[in-house]
Structures are given as structure tokens and as C-alpha cells.
Design a protein around this motif. Structure first.
Motif, PDB file in Angstrom:
ATOM      1  N   LEU A 117       0.824  -1.207   0.000  1.00 37.88           N
ATOM      2  CA  LEU A 117       0.000   0.000   0.000  1.00 37.88           C
ATOM      3  C   LEU A 117       0.859   1.257   0.000  1.00 37.88           C
ATOM      4  N   TYR A 118       1.912   1.244   0.791  1.00 39.34           N
ATOM      5  CA  TYR A 118       2.792   2.409   0.816  1.00 39.34           C
ATOM      6  C   TYR A 118       3.476   2.604  -0.540  1.00 39.34           C
ATOM      7  N   GLN A 119       3.792   1.503  -1.208  1.00 44.44           N
ATOM      8  CA  GLN A 119       4.376   1.627  -2.548  1.00 44.44           C
ATOM      9  C   GLN A 119       3.372   2.234  -3.522  1.00 44.44           C
ATOM     10  N   GLN A 120       2.095   1.864  -3.369  1.00 45.12           N
ATOM     11  CA  GLN A 120       1.034   2.484  -4.170  1.00 45.12           C
ATOM     12  C   GLN A 120       1.000   3.989  -3.918  1.00 45.12           C
ATOM     13  N   ALA A 121       1.142   4.370  -2.652  1.00 44.68           N
ATOM     14  CA  ALA A 121       1.119   5.787  -2.296  1.00 44.68           C
ATOM     15  C   ALA A 121       2.302   6.519  -2.926  1.00 44.68           C
ATOM     16  N   VAL A 122       3.463   5.880  -2.898  1.00 40.69           N
ATOM     17  CA  VAL A 122       4.645   6.487  -3.518  1.00 40.69           C
ATOM     18  C   VAL A 122       4.385   6.705  -5.008  1.00 40.69           C
ATOM     19  N   GLU A 123       3.830   5.688  -5.670  1.00 42.67           N
ATOM     20  CA  GLU A 123       3.521   5.821  -7.102  1.00 42.67           C
ATOM     21  C   GLU A 123       2.508   6.942  -7.337  1.00 42.67           C
ATOM     22  N   TYR A 124       1.511   7.028  -6.484  1.00 44.39           N
ATOM     23  CA  TYR A 124       0.490   8.071  -6.594  1.00 44.39           C
ATOM     24  C   TYR A 124       1.143   9.452  -6.562  1.00 44.39           C
ATOM     25  N   TYR A 125       1.988   9.667  -5.538  1.00 45.38           N
ATOM     26  CA  TYR A 125       2.630  10.971  -5.394  1.00 45.38           C
ATOM     27  C   TYR A 125       3.638  11.235  -6.506  1.00 45.38           C
ATOM     28  N   THR A 126       4.359  10.209  -6.910  1.00 44.41           N
ATOM     29  CA  THR A 126       5.356  10.373  -7.967  1.00 44.41           C
ATOM     30  C   THR A 126       4.687  10.762  -9.276  1.00 44.41           C
ATOM     31  N   GLN A 127       3.568  10.126  -9.600  1.00 44.40           N
ATOM     32  CA  GLN A 127       2.842  10.440 -10.833  1.00 44.40           C
ATOM     33  C   GLN A 127       2.319  11.870 -10.830  1.00 44.40           C
ATOM     34  N   ARG A 128       2.145  12.438  -9.648  1.00 42.03           N
ATOM     35  CA  ARG A 128       1.624  13.799  -9.532  1.00 42.03           C
ATOM     36  C   ARG A 128       2.738  14.809  -9.243  1.00 42.03           C
ATOM     37  N   ASN A 129       3.979  14.374  -9.481  1.00 39.33           N
ATOM     38  CA  ASN A 129       5.156  15.223  -9.237  1.00 39.33           C
ATOM     39  C   ASN A 129       5.182  15.781  -7.817  1.00 39.33           C
ATOM     40  N   GLN A 130       4.812  14.936  -6.872  1.00 33.84           N
ATOM     41  CA  GLN A 130       4.845  15.322  -5.459  1.00 33.84           C
ATOM     42  C   GLN A 130       5.811  14.394  -4.719  1.00 33.84           C
ATOM     43  N   SER A 131       7.030  14.291  -5.246  1.00 38.46           N
ATOM     44  CA  SER A 131       7.985  13.352  -4.669  1.00 38.46           C
ATOM     45  C   SER A 131       8.334  13.709  -3.228  1.00 38.46           C
ATOM     46  N   ASP A 132       8.171  15.000  -2.846  1.00 41.02           N
ATOM     47  CA  ASP A 132       8.401  15.377  -1.457  1.00 41.02           C
ATOM     48  C   ASP A 132       7.458  14.619  -0.522  1.00 41.02           C
ATOM     49  N   LYS A 133       6.212  14.457  -0.938  1.00 41.32           N
ATOM     50  CA  LYS A 133       5.248  13.708  -0.122  1.00 41.32           C
ATOM     51  C   LYS A 133       5.613  12.219  -0.101  1.00 41.32           C
ATOM     52  N   ALA A 134       6.103  11.719  -1.227  1.00 37.60           N
ATOM     53  CA  ALA A 134       6.528  10.317  -1.277  1.00 37.60           C
ATOM     54  C   ALA A 134       7.693  10.085  -0.326  1.00 37.60           C
ATOM     55  N   VAL A 135       8.632  11.016  -0.289  1.00 38.23           N
ATOM     56  CA  VAL A 135       9.785  10.889   0.604  1.00 38.23           C
ATOM     57  C   VAL A 135       9.330  10.945   2.061  1.00 38.23           C
ATOM     58  N   GLU A 136       8.331  11.788   2.357  1.00 35.98           N
ATOM     59  CA  GLU A 136       7.802  11.900   3.726  1.00 35.98           C
ATOM     60  C   GLU A 136       7.279  10.563   4.238  1.00 35.98           C
ATOM     61  N   LEU A 137       6.826   9.712   3.329  1.00 34.23           N
ATOM     62  CA  LEU A 137       6.313   8.406   3.752  1.00 34.23           C
ATOM     63  C   LEU A 137       7.419   7.543   4.341  1.00 34.23           C
ATOM     64  N   GLY A 138       8.672   7.821   3.937  1.00 33.59           N
ATOM     65  CA  GLY A 138       9.806   7.093   4.495  1.00 33.59           C
ATOM     66  C   GLY A 138       9.828   5.624   4.124  1.00 33.59           C
ATOM     67  N   ILE A 139       9.422   5.301   2.910  1.00 30.10           N
ATOM     68  CA  ILE A 139       9.415   3.916   2.473  1.00 30.10           C
ATOM     69  C   ILE A 139      10.853   3.494   2.194  1.00 30.10           C
TER      70      ILE A 139
END
Length: 147
Positions: A117-139
Motif C-alpha cells: 500500500l505504501y508503494q502504491q502511495a509512492v507511485e500516486y505521489y510520484t505520478q503527480r510530481n509530489q515526490s516530497d510527499k513520497a519521501v515523507e512516507l519514508g518507504i
């Protein structure tokens, strides 16, 4: 103060409307119950399902999020998981549900499910050019690859 209602009468009317496929009228009756008893999770669930039947997905999602949050608050993690999974069946891009499910699975020790699920979230944020939010997840693995 909550208004006095005849719950049995409202339930009977709502069920009658459902039987007649008058879903909007049924929802109105169920909402009268919710106005008096906002924590009636069974009715909240029914209303969410009826909204899905009438393709009013935004309204359904509001019901399901309230329901899931109530289950989390009362310690019914399995029920909350089932509800958030339903949210994703209605709209697979609901990032809030993805993250809540990830947290619930983590708390339950189901780390494989949580990681997915967290990987899905990373993909979601990455696709929306919100990599800062993906990094915040700390995956683990993502932060290393993000730079």
C-alpha cells in the motif's frame, strides 16, 4: 439535543423505498435517522451503499470515511480495513484510504500488505510530481532511489 424520531417507522419507510427502487427517497429516510443518531454505523453503511448504487460516489465516500474512522476510533481495525478497501473499490485513487490501510496493516503486523500500500502511495505521489510527499512516507528503498 437530538430530535425524537420513530426509528422503526423511518426504517420501514426506507426499506419500502428500497424495495420500490426509489433509492433517493430511501436515502432521505435513512438520513433522518442519522440526523438523530449520527453514530449509527449500520445506517451509515447502508447509506454509503445506496449512494454507490445511484452512482453518487462522492457522497458514498464521505459515508465510508466516517464509517472507517469510527471503526478505528472504537478499536475495530478489521472493520475499518474492510471499509477502506470498499473506498478503494469505489475509487482506487483515494490516497487517504491507501495510507489509512497501510497504517492499519502496519499496526496489525501485516507488513507485506502495508508495504504494498505504501508503494502504491509512492507511485500516486510520484505520478503527480509530489515526490516530497513520497519521501515523507519514508518507504525503505524509495528514499535511496529518489535522489
Amino acid at each position: 439535543m437530538a430530535m425524537a424520531i420513530d426509528k422503526a417507522k423511518l426504517l420501514a419507510a426506507a426499506e419500502k423505498y428500497v424495495g420500490q427502487n426509489k433509492i433517493d427517497k430511501a436515502i432521505e429516510e435513512y438520513k433522518k435517522i442519522l440526523a438523530a443518531e449520527p453514530r449509527d454505523l449500520t445506517i451509515l453503511n447502508i447509506v454509503g451503499d445506496l449512494y454507490v448504487r445511484t452512482n453518487k460516489n462522492d457522497e458514498a465516500l464521505k459515508c465510508f470515511y466516517k464509517l472507517g474512522d469510527a471503526y478505528v476510533e472504537t478499536g475495530f481495525a478489521r472493520n475499518a480495513i474492510a471499509v477502506y478497501r470498499r473506498v478503494l473499490r469505489v475509487d482506487a485513487a483515494q490516497i487517504e484510504a491507501i495510507l489509512k490501510l497501510g497504517d492499519l496493516y502496519t499496526a496489525q503486523g501485516q507488513l507485506g500488505e502495508a508495504r504494498s500500500l505504501y508503494q502504491q502511495a509512492v507511485e500516486y505521489y510520484t505520478q503527480r510530481n509530489q515526490s516530497d510527499k513520497a519521501v515523507e512516507l519514508g518507504i525503505p528503498g524509495f528514499v535511496d532511489n529518489a535522489h
